[in-house]
Design an enzyme around this catalytic site. Sequence first.
Site, PDB file in Angstrom:
ATOM      1  N   GLU A   1      21.352  62.223  36.672  1.00 55.73           N
ATOM      2  CA  GLU A   1      22.576  61.474  36.998  1.00 55.73           C
ATOM      3  C   GLU A   1      23.601  61.538  35.872  1.00 55.73           C
ATOM      4  OE1 GLU A   1      22.800  60.753  39.961  1.00 55.73           O
ATOM      5  OE2 GLU A   1      20.883  60.048  40.767  1.00 55.73           O
TER       6      GLU A   1
ATOM      7  N   HIS B   1      19.445  53.181  47.746  1.00 56.45           N
ATOM      8  CA  HIS B   1      19.060  53.839  46.494  1.00 56.45           C
ATOM      9  C   HIS B   1      19.014  52.868  45.312  1.00 56.45           C
ATOM     10  CE1 HIS B   1      19.423  57.633  43.776  1.00 56.45           C
ATOM     11  NE2 HIS B   1      18.967  56.606  43.078  1.00 56.45           N
TER      12      HIS B   1
ATOM     13  N   GLU C   1      27.388  30.772  39.807  1.00 53.50           N
ATOM     14  CA  GLU C   1      27.821  31.543  38.639  1.00 53.50           C
ATOM     15  C   GLU C   1      28.314  32.949  38.989  1.00 53.50           C
ATOM     16  OE1 GLU C   1      27.140  30.736  34.957  1.00 53.50           O
ATOM     17  OE2 GLU C   1      27.502  28.805  35.911  1.00 53.50           O
TER      18      GLU C   1
HETATM   19  P1  13P Z   1      16.214  60.988  36.556  1.00 52.85           P
HETATM   20  O1  13P Z   1      14.728  60.965  36.292  1.00 52.85           O
HETATM   21  O2  13P Z   1      16.775  62.382  36.583  1.00 52.85           O
HETATM   22  O3  13P Z   1      16.961  60.089  35.590  1.00 52.85           O
HETATM   23  O4  13P Z   1      16.454  60.422  38.023  1.00 52.85           O
HETATM   24  C1  13P Z   1      16.060  59.148  38.394  1.00 52.85           C
HETATM   25  C2  13P Z   1      16.943  58.530  39.402  1.00 52.85           C
HETATM   26  O5  13P Z   1      16.919  57.339  39.579  1.00 52.85           O
HETATM   27  C3  13P Z   1      17.863  59.400  40.190  1.00 52.85           C
HETATM   28  O6  13P Z   1      18.814  58.643  40.873  1.00 52.85           O
HETATM   29 ZN    ZN Z   2      18.157  56.556  41.189  1.00 54.59          ZN
END
Ligand code: 13P
Ligand code: ZN
Length: 275
Positions: free
Chosen positions: A116, A211, A170
């Site tokens: 990322e 995600h 909050e």
């Molecule tokens: P990485 O292991 O490449 O950091 O990926 C983990 C992740 O959460 C991808 O969205």
């Molecule tokens: Zn991720």
Amino acid sequence: MKILDAKFVQDFIKMADDGYQQGWHERNGGNLSYRIKPEEVEIIRNRLDEKGEWIPIGVSVPDLAGEFFMVTGTGKYFRNIIVDPEACLTIIEIDEKGENYRKRWGLVEGGGPTSELPTHLMNHEVKKRVSGGKHRVIYHAHTTNVIALTFVLPLKDEIFTRELWEMATECPIVFPDGVGVIGWMVPGGREIAIETGKLMEKYDAVIWAHHGMFCSGESFDLTFGLMHTIEKSAEILIKVLSMKPDKLQTITPDNFRDLAVAFHVQLPERFLYEK
Ligand code: 13P
Ligand code: ZN
């Protein structure tokens, strides 16, 4: 100074472990990056490795030219960061065009920075500009309750913001600008980096449907605190929805307006719609 003794490195490792202990980092899930201050680079400069080969970032971040970042490695488990930071973390340097990076420390068992990296660096570039250089931390976590909500709430900034605000008094004080939401996209590339960067212009937190979440902040504490506050609010919402589909009472738009006056925050009216 030894790199592992630097305060920012200690703080980075602590934050990663705090996130792991929250249950947000199964396997290699999530990633963390920190834009290192020039004076911090100087403290560790004589411990940086030989200059490695330049590698394309995949996006262009000219406003980050010459900057150094500490980032988590791709495929590395958050669980292992505190156990073996030199195998899980890296320090990278950005070239003078903002198009390539090279490794300057860490990942002693091989590998590269997080997949990322394009989103992290685009977010850093946007946040460096809009915060006047104050924001330094970008954090991606697989926050369970926020992810669950992306299956049942409409994927709209206004709706997520308002529902999360209502769950704890909050919340509007901690994230008065609200949260952005992106529908499902392929992770780890240029397109999702661009979409996330657009939302980071106005929000400090962006949800990726099905995600996880990205948060930005000035310090490790503020960034972790933002992620934690939003995720806790999502947990309360899930408990409420699990008991009953509609609320008997809640914090009203006028309550939010009173809160804004009392705590000197601006709450955009687009989040205070009548239901
Ligand atoms: P990485 O292991 O490449 O950091 O990926 C983990 C992740 O959460 C991808 O969205
Ligand atoms: Zn991720």
